[in-house]
Design a protein around this motif. Structure first.
Motif, PDB file in Angstrom:
ATOM      1  N   SER A 296       0.928  -1.184  -0.003  1.00 44.12           N
ATOM      2  CA  SER A 296       0.208   0.054  -0.069  1.00 44.12           C
ATOM      3  C   SER A 296       0.927   1.353  -0.199  1.00 44.12           C
ATOM      4  N   MET A 299       2.237   1.739  -3.272  1.00 44.91           N
ATOM      5  CA  MET A 299       1.314   2.344  -4.226  1.00 44.91           C
ATOM      6  C   MET A 299       0.983   3.824  -4.200  1.00 44.91           C
ATOM      7  N   MET A 300       0.873   3.995  -2.830  1.00 45.06           N
ATOM      8  CA  MET A 300       0.515   5.322  -2.670  1.00 45.06           C
ATOM      9  C   MET A 300       1.740   6.525  -2.833  1.00 45.06           C
ATOM     10  N   LEU A 306       3.663  10.560  -9.374  1.00 47.53           N
ATOM     11  CA  LEU A 306       3.033  10.582 -10.647  1.00 47.53           C
ATOM     12  C   LEU A 306       2.330  12.008 -10.506  1.00 47.53           C
ATOM     13  N   PHE A 307       1.566  12.335  -9.735  1.00 47.17           N
ATOM     14  CA  PHE A 307       0.703  13.435  -9.418  1.00 47.17           C
ATOM     15  C   PHE A 307       1.882  14.778  -9.498  1.00 47.17           C
TER      16      PHE A 307
ATOM     17  N   MET B  23      -2.434  11.695 -14.526  1.00 47.56           N
ATOM     18  CA  MET B  23      -3.462  11.909 -13.679  1.00 47.56           C
ATOM     19  C   MET B  23      -4.347  10.462 -13.517  1.00 47.56           C
ATOM     20  N   VAL B  24      -4.331   9.823 -14.569  1.00 45.62           N
ATOM     21  CA  VAL B  24      -5.162   8.492 -14.562  1.00 45.62           C
ATOM     22  C   VAL B  24      -4.414   7.557 -13.831  1.00 45.62           C
ATOM     23  N   LEU B  25      -3.103   7.142 -14.482  1.00 48.94           N
ATOM     24  CA  LEU B  25      -2.089   6.358 -13.453  1.00 48.94           C
ATOM     25  C   LEU B  25      -1.917   6.679 -12.135  1.00 48.94           C
ATOM     26  N   GLY B  26      -1.702   8.026 -11.719  1.00 55.38           N
ATOM     27  CA  GLY B  26      -1.577   8.272 -10.441  1.00 55.38           C
ATOM     28  C   GLY B  26      -2.867   8.134  -9.467  1.00 55.38           C
ATOM     29  N   ALA B  27      -4.146   8.397 -10.289  1.00 46.71           N
ATOM     30  CA  ALA B  27      -5.274   8.037  -9.579  1.00 46.71           C
ATOM     31  C   ALA B  27      -5.390   6.602  -9.183  1.00 46.71           C
ATOM     32  N   ILE B  28      -5.049   5.782 -10.400  1.00 47.25           N
ATOM     33  CA  ILE B  28      -5.091   4.324 -10.090  1.00 47.25           C
ATOM     34  C   ILE B  28      -4.156   3.971  -8.906  1.00 47.25           C
ATOM     35  N   PHE B  29      -2.905   4.530  -9.112  1.00 50.03           N
ATOM     36  CA  PHE B  29      -2.071   4.087  -8.069  1.00 50.03           C
ATOM     37  C   PHE B  29      -2.457   4.442  -6.748  1.00 50.03           C
ATOM     38  N   LEU B  30      -2.952   5.623  -6.494  1.00 50.46           N
ATOM     39  CA  LEU B  30      -3.229   6.071  -5.298  1.00 50.46           C
ATOM     40  C   LEU B  30      -4.645   5.309  -4.749  1.00 50.46           C
ATOM     41  N   SER B  32      -5.476   2.522  -5.525  1.00 50.56           N
ATOM     42  CA  SER B  32      -5.046   0.789  -5.115  1.00 50.56           C
ATOM     43  C   SER B  32      -4.402   0.976  -3.869  1.00 50.56           C
ATOM     44  N   GLY B  33      -3.352   1.970  -3.464  1.00 48.32           N
ATOM     45  CA  GLY B  33      -2.792   1.937  -2.332  1.00 48.32           C
ATOM     46  C   GLY B  33      -3.733   2.238  -1.226  1.00 48.32           C
ATOM     47  N   VAL B  34      -4.966   3.013  -1.237  1.00 47.07           N
ATOM     48  CA  VAL B  34      -5.752   3.144  -0.088  1.00 47.07           C
ATOM     49  C   VAL B  34      -6.376   1.794  -0.214  1.00 47.07           C
ATOM     50  N   PHE B  36      -5.359  -1.290  -0.648  1.00 47.90           N
ATOM     51  CA  PHE B  36      -4.530  -2.159  -0.133  1.00 47.90           C
ATOM     52  C   PHE B  36      -4.491  -1.688   1.572  1.00 47.90           C
ATOM     53  N   PHE B  37      -4.358  -0.454   1.879  1.00 46.16           N
ATOM     54  CA  PHE B  37      -4.364  -0.086   3.189  1.00 46.16           C
ATOM     55  C   PHE B  37      -5.529  -0.494   3.976  1.00 46.16           C
ATOM     56  N   ALA B  39      -7.602  -3.006   3.255  1.00 51.47           N
ATOM     57  CA  ALA B  39      -7.477  -4.388   3.324  1.00 51.47           C
ATOM     58  C   ALA B  39      -6.409  -4.966   4.267  1.00 51.47           C
ATOM     59  N   TYR B  40      -5.464  -4.013   4.500  1.00 49.87           N
ATOM     60  CA  TYR B  40      -4.335  -4.476   5.637  1.00 49.87           C
ATOM     61  C   TYR B  40      -5.046  -4.373   7.048  1.00 49.87           C
TER      62      TYR B  40
END
Lengths: 320, 290
Positions: A296, A299-300, A306-307, B23-30, B32-34, B36-37, B39-40
């Motif tokens: 996580s 990814m974050m 990227l932003f 913008m799109v890839l950054g939003a997807i990463f962010l 997904s990160g949230v 995953f967090f 889920a953890y």
């Protein structure tokens, strides 16, 4: 243009079905006519089809009929070579590497020669795909799996000017290889670009440098930056690339492919790369080598970076 | 009609592309990160916090869509995310209170709740989402209990076929349904289930359900007529022809008697059929280019 891609994919699927039927048909006929073992029949037919496809494609006036059969023969020759050499033992007796090495080398070399001998674009793409897909398997079997990524990215970058067909073939080989490596436990495909062994760090750095070089060149060629700081951009991309390629190599390579195919104007490969990017993010969730918390954070951080890039590039771009 | 992306590629508009890319890839990463967090930490979160999280997402998405222009990407994305989160909320409810509901009930009620949103939003992809939900609902339904277990695939084929026909006819009159890629998804679903039902008919031991063959023929004729003569769509015609090729190949394999006989007959029939299919589509493709 788009209908052409649909028709090419449709032709490839029908040719593949035709190839399977052709193999069955000719094997049954040949083994009835001459008393050969199955393996020898497969090998003989494989060589025959290989030669036939080259002869057909070297004709100057090519009818659709000829190209269709040449595609069937080209696909058949690869499948026949695979089954004639007992490659299926791979899944049961993993110690007998020499079978794998000989077969994959043969496929790779014969298809590379095929590429050089014919001048039909779809067949060149197919030959290039077979060459690199086999080469991928070969390098992994030899324990050089980590360098496949470097080799593929280098081939992509340096082949593009004169041989765009190679770039198409390599891209399809990369995407399929990664897809299978993440879904199956076949020995020679059991890795993504995961860099687990010897050349990990070298591979990561080399790939990042190549990607950094590509992006800096792209910005320079299109004259996009207002302040001409291409070296700094190239350095930043390389550093970010090192981190991304180390932690999520499969995701990083698909990001690079999206960008690469936008530059070379292939919507189909861009979309394919983007779908694979989403698939690898989904797969990343299930990777067991790090905890969900670590994943996580990776990814974050990547998202925030990227932003950040978007913000700085918007400031640095001309006319933005 | 060119999509926005095609226009960007054609114009070599790198500045806009980089803007979207980050913008799109950054939003997807962010995002997904949230995820995953969450889920953890899932086990340690209280149930009210879990509900709050999902409900806040739903309210936020719909409030955002209310403020945005109907034609913007933001509006469409937020409507889709909100509709998706409704199902997440229902699944969460089932998990926390152990409602004992069947999985088809989740998808069916989800589809029912999303229906008014689909009607109000007038956005084709939310209708595609609705059709996908219905597919899941009917596919996971306990057909044995209803007494229709032999007709599971056939029923899926008929439902998807009818949806496709209605969609195609309505798309002439309803502007927002006339969206190329959404229509293609609906067509793919209908043709996939048609092929699957025909495979069942060919290979099933007890199949005496010839009516599905009649339905499939009618659907194939409709698809051919509609997307060949009224509005040329090479993609839909390609998957139709591919499906018909596979049906013919399966029929030959099934009814040719011995294994070697079926392979030989298959090769003699299917290779020329494949060739003529490609030649015909290529010809159509050339007409389309012109």
């Amino acid at each position: 243009m788009k209908s052409k891609i649909t028709i090419h994919i449709f032709t490839a699927i029908l040719s593949f079905i035709g190839a399977l039927l052709m193999i069955g048909f000719s094997t049954i006929l040949l083994s009835d006519m001459i008393n050969l073992s199955h393996k020898s029949t497969y090998l003989l037919l494989g060589i025959l089809y290989y030669i036939l496809s080259i002869v057909m494609l070297r004709e100057k006036s090519r009818e659709l009929f000829i190209t269709y059969f040449a595609t069937i023969f080209q696909i058949s020759s690869v499948i026949l070579l695979l089954i004639s050499s007992d490659l299926n033992i791979l899944f049961f007796h993993v110690n007998r590497y020499y079978h794998v090495i000989v077969t994959l080398s043969l496929i790779s070399i014969t298809q590379a020669i095929f590429y050089l001998l014919v001048d039909s674009r779809p067949h060149k793409i197919l030959a290039s795909f077979f060459t690199f897909f086999a080469l991928d398997g070969l390098m992994v079997t030899l324990g050089l799996g980590q360098l496949v990524g470097v080799l593929f990215v280098a081939v992509l970058l340096f082949s593009i000017k004169k041989h765009i067909e190679i770039a198409y073939g390599v891209t399809i080989a990369i995407l399929l290889s990664l897809f299978f490596s993440l879904n199956h436990d076949f020995y020679f495909l059991r890795r993504g670009f995961r860099f687990e062994y010897n050349f990990t760090y070298i591979a990561v750095v080399l790939m990042s440098v190549l990607v950094g070089y590509f992006i800096a060149n792209l910005l320079k060629e299109k004259n996009l930056l207002a302040n001409n700081r291409y070296t700094i951009i190239s350095f930043i991309v390389t550093v970010f690339g090192v981190v991304l390629f180390y932690f999520q190599p499969t995701i990083a390579i698909t990001m690079f492919l999206i960008l690469f195919w936008f530059y070379h104007k292939s919507l189909a490969l861009m979309i394919a790369s983007f779908l694979m990017f989403l698939f690898f993010i989904y797969k990343f969730y299930y990777m067991l080598d790090s905890t969900l918390l670590e994943k996580s954070l990776i990814m974050m951080t990547s998202g925030i970076l990227l932003f950040g890039f978007r913000y700085f590039l918007k400031k640095g771009f001309k006319n933005a | 009609m060119q999509s926005r992306l095609e226009k960007l590629i054609e114009k070599e508009d790198f500045i806009t592309f980089f803007d979207y890319f980050f913008m799109v890839l950054g939003a997807i990463f962010l995002a997904s990160g949230v995820m995953f967090f969450i889920a953890y930490n899932w086990q340690v979160l209280g149930k009210f916090f879990k509900f709050f999280l999902v409900e806040a997402g739903i309210v936020g998405s719909f409030l955002l869509s209310y403020r945005l222009d109907e034609k913007s990407i933001g509006f469409k994305s937020s409507i889709l995310v909100g509709s998706f989160l409704i199902g997440v909320l229902m699944a969460l409810f089932g998990q926390v209170y152990q409602s004992g509901a069947e999985s088809y009930e989740l998808f069916l009620y989800w589809a029912v709740i999303v229906l008014p949103i689909a009607i109000l939003s007038r956005f084709s992809w939310i209708w595609v989402f609705e059709v996908v939900l219905l597919n899941f609902a009917f596919y996971t339904m306990d057909w044995y209990y209803i007494g229709l277990h032999r007709f599971e695939v056939e029923t899926m084929s008929i439902i998807n076929g009818i949806i496709f026909v209605v969609w195609s006819i309505l798309s002439d009159k309803v502007e927002f349904l006339n969206q190329k890629y959404a229509t293609r998804v609906i067509a793919t679903l209908a043709i996939f289930w048609m092929g699957f039902a025909m495979q069942e008919l060919i290979f099933s031991r007890y199949s005496a359900d010839g009516w599905i063959a009649i339905f499939s023929i009618l659907l194939a004729i409709f698809t051919f007529y509609r997307y060949r003569y009224k509005e040329l769509d090479i993609y839909i015609l390609s998957i139709l022809v591919l499906c018909l090729n596979l049906i013919v190949a399966s029929a030959i394999l099934r009814f040719s008697g011995s294994f070697s006989g079926s392979i030989i007959t298959g090769a003699i029939v299917m290779i020329p059929v494949g060739f003529f299919s490609i030649a015909w589509l290529k010809n159509l493709g050339e007409q389309d280019e012109k």
